[in-house]
Design an enzyme around this catalytic site. Structure first.
Site, PDB file in Angstrom:
ATOM      1  N   ASN A  87       0.880  -1.170   0.000  1.00  0.00           N
ATOM      2  CA  ASN A  87       0.000   0.000   0.000  1.00  0.00           C
ATOM      3  C   ASN A  87       0.915   1.216   0.000  1.00  0.00           C
ATOM      4  OD1 ASN A  87      -1.739   2.094   0.475  1.00  0.00           O
ATOM      5  ND2 ASN A  87      -2.347   1.436   2.536  1.00  0.00           N
ATOM      6  N   TRP A  88       1.006   1.826  -1.160  1.00  0.00           N
ATOM      7  CA  TRP A  88       1.923   2.973  -1.274  1.00  0.00           C
ATOM      8  C   TRP A  88       1.413   4.203  -0.529  1.00  0.00           C
ATOM      9  CZ3 TRP A  88       3.613   3.282  -7.187  1.00  0.00           C
ATOM     10  CH2 TRP A  88       4.410   2.163  -7.482  1.00  0.00           C
ATOM     11  N   LYS A  89       0.146   4.201  -0.174  1.00  0.00           N
ATOM     12  CA  LYS A  89      -0.473   5.399   0.435  1.00  0.00           C
ATOM     13  C   LYS A  89      -0.238   6.591  -0.508  1.00  0.00           C
ATOM     14  CE  LYS A  89      -0.022   3.169   4.857  1.00  0.00           C
ATOM     15  NZ  LYS A  89       0.041   3.289   6.310  1.00  0.00           N
ATOM     16  N   GLY A 100       2.725   2.405  10.727  1.00  0.00           N
ATOM     17  CA  GLY A 100       3.692   3.490  10.551  1.00  0.00           C
ATOM     18  C   GLY A 100       4.419   3.862  11.833  1.00  0.00           C
ATOM     19  N   SER A 139       3.501  -2.036  10.263  1.00  0.00           N
ATOM     20  CA  SER A 139       4.961  -2.119  10.446  1.00  0.00           C
ATOM     21  C   SER A 139       5.542  -3.478  10.084  1.00  0.00           C
ATOM     22  CB  SER A 139       5.360  -1.722  11.879  1.00  0.00           C
ATOM     23  OG  SER A 139       5.001  -0.382  12.132  1.00  0.00           O
ATOM     24  N   GLU A 174      -5.314  -4.640  10.607  1.00  0.00           N
ATOM     25  CA  GLU A 174      -4.259  -3.640  10.779  1.00  0.00           C
ATOM     26  C   GLU A 174      -4.500  -2.870  12.067  1.00  0.00           C
ATOM     27  OE1 GLU A 174      -2.326  -2.523   6.787  1.00  0.00           O
ATOM     28  OE2 GLU A 174      -4.078  -1.252   7.012  1.00  0.00           O
ATOM     29  N   GLU A 197      -6.756   4.826   7.784  1.00  0.00           N
ATOM     30  CA  GLU A 197      -6.491   6.246   7.519  1.00  0.00           C
ATOM     31  C   GLU A 197      -7.703   6.913   6.885  1.00  0.00           C
ATOM     32  OE1 GLU A 197      -2.830   5.563   5.438  1.00  0.00           O
ATOM     33  OE2 GLU A 197      -1.917   4.951   7.334  1.00  0.00           O
ATOM     34  N   GLY A 251       2.885  -1.166   4.212  1.00  0.00           N
ATOM     35  CA  GLY A 251       2.959   0.256   3.880  1.00  0.00           C
ATOM     36  C   GLY A 251       4.380   0.677   3.573  1.00  0.00           C
ATOM     37  N   GLY A 252       5.040   1.254   4.552  1.00  0.00           N
ATOM     38  CA  GLY A 252       6.373   1.827   4.353  1.00  0.00           C
ATOM     39  C   GLY A 252       7.357   0.913   3.650  1.00  0.00           C
ATOM     40  N   HIS A 269      -9.569   1.426   4.804  1.00  0.00           N
ATOM     41  CA  HIS A 269      -8.272   1.556   5.483  1.00  0.00           C
ATOM     42  C   HIS A 269      -8.448   2.505   6.678  1.00  0.00           C
ATOM     43  CE1 HIS A 269      -4.138   2.578   6.361  1.00  0.00           C
ATOM     44  NE2 HIS A 269      -3.799   1.470   5.733  1.00  0.00           N
TER      45      HIS A 269
HETATM   46  P1  13P Z   1       3.072   0.427   7.585  1.00  0.00           P
HETATM   47  O1  13P Z   1       3.548  -0.882   7.003  1.00  0.00           O
HETATM   48  O2  13P Z   1       3.800   1.617   7.065  1.00  0.00           O
HETATM   49  O3  13P Z   1       2.980   0.373   9.075  1.00  0.00           O
HETATM   50  O4  13P Z   1       1.562   0.621   7.046  1.00  0.00           O
HETATM   51  C1  13P Z   1       0.663  -0.417   7.187  1.00  0.00           C
HETATM   52  C2  13P Z   1      -0.549  -0.079   6.419  1.00  0.00           C
HETATM   53  O5  13P Z   1      -1.307   0.792   6.791  1.00  0.00           O
HETATM   54  C3  13P Z   1      -0.785  -0.810   5.179  1.00  0.00           C
HETATM   55  O6  13P Z   1      -2.064  -0.565   4.685  1.00  0.00           O
END
Ligand code: 13P
Length: 249
Positions: A8-10, A173, A211, A167, A98, A232-233, A96
């Site tokens: 997930n590149w966000k 993050g 994470s 999640e 967020e 994510g990251g 998600h």
């Molecule tokens: P991180 O891997 O950056 O913690 O993000 C997780 C996430 O929200 C994937 O959708």
């Protein structure tokens, strides 16, 4: 069950950065065939670019990070499931944390989004997870089950066509991963809830996100009810994402 590792590149990326990242992934995958499915959920404006960079490879599917709960019409800024399907999107993240937090998406919206995606032939990845204060108040299971229940209620027997991503918000993050035991415990709760809704619950993929990285992926992915990761990251660096893919056996 074949695992799924979804990035997930966000709201990250640029034409140049995406190209470097995809080329790095393709070079890595050319050396060793993955034993899992792979998807990248990218910002909508980059879907076409990423697809064209992936053109000769069918190892990586493209996903969206959101899908409109509306079918079509006067919803400025929204992108419909039909549109995403038309351009070849295979997965859509729905709900998600967020978006629940910043765009006020609630359980009902999320369920409708999942239904829209399914109706267009896209696999929804429904995201659930508790906040830190909910966990500290020992409400984690209640919250996560409530989030999934809304989707089960709306989809009925089609629930076996979705993917669920657990999640925990406090792990996103933050570098603070759920322990494999904490993640497995919640995945078992989700599996049991799905079992009471469909006889196919054992075929539904449950992803862990929060994470996940090259160092912790193998142990998380070894848990019996963890069928993949939503990353994510660590999906923004090809070496890290490739290491997670390699850990998914
Ligand atoms: P991180 O891997 O950056 O913690 O993000 C997780 C996430 O929200 C994937 O959708």
């Amino acid at each position: 069950m074949k695992k799924l590792i979804a990035g997930n590149w966000k709201m990250n990326g640029s034409l140049a950065a995406n190209e470097t990242l995809i080329q790095g992934l393709l070079a890595g995958l050319a050396n060793s065939a993955p034993s899992c499915d792979i998807a990248l959920c990218v910002p909508s404006v980059y879907i076409a670019q990423v697809q064209s960079l992936l053109a000769d490879s069918n190892a990586i599917a493209v996903g969206s990070q959101n899908v409109s709960q509306h079918e079509n019409g006067a919803y400025t800024g929204d992108v419909s499931a039909e549109m995403l399907a038309e351009v070849g999107v295979r997965y859509s993240l729905c709900g998600h944390s967020e978006r629940r937090q910043h765009q006020a998406e609630n359980d009902t919206h999320v369920a409708i989004k999942a239904q829209r995606a399914l109706m267009a032939g896209i696999t929804p990845i429904v995201c659930v997870g508790e906040t830190l204060s909910e966990r500290e108040a020992e409400m984690a299971e209640v919250v996560v089950k409530r989030q999934l229940a809304a989707v089960i209620r709306l989809l009925g027997s089609s629930i076996d066509k979705i993917i669920v991503a657990y999640e925990p918000v406090w792990a996103i993050g933050t570098g603070r991963t759920a322990t494999p035991e904490q993640a497995q415990q919640m995945h078992a709760v989700l599996r049991a809830q799905l079992q009471s809704a469909t006889e196919n619950a054992d075929k539904i993929r449950l992803l862990y996100g929060g994470s996940m990285n090259a160092g912790n992926a193998a142990e998380l992915l070894a848990q019996p009810d963890i069928n993949g990761g939503l990353v994510g990251g660590a999906s923004l660096k090809s070496a890290d994402f490739l290491a997670i893919i390699a850990a998914a056996r």
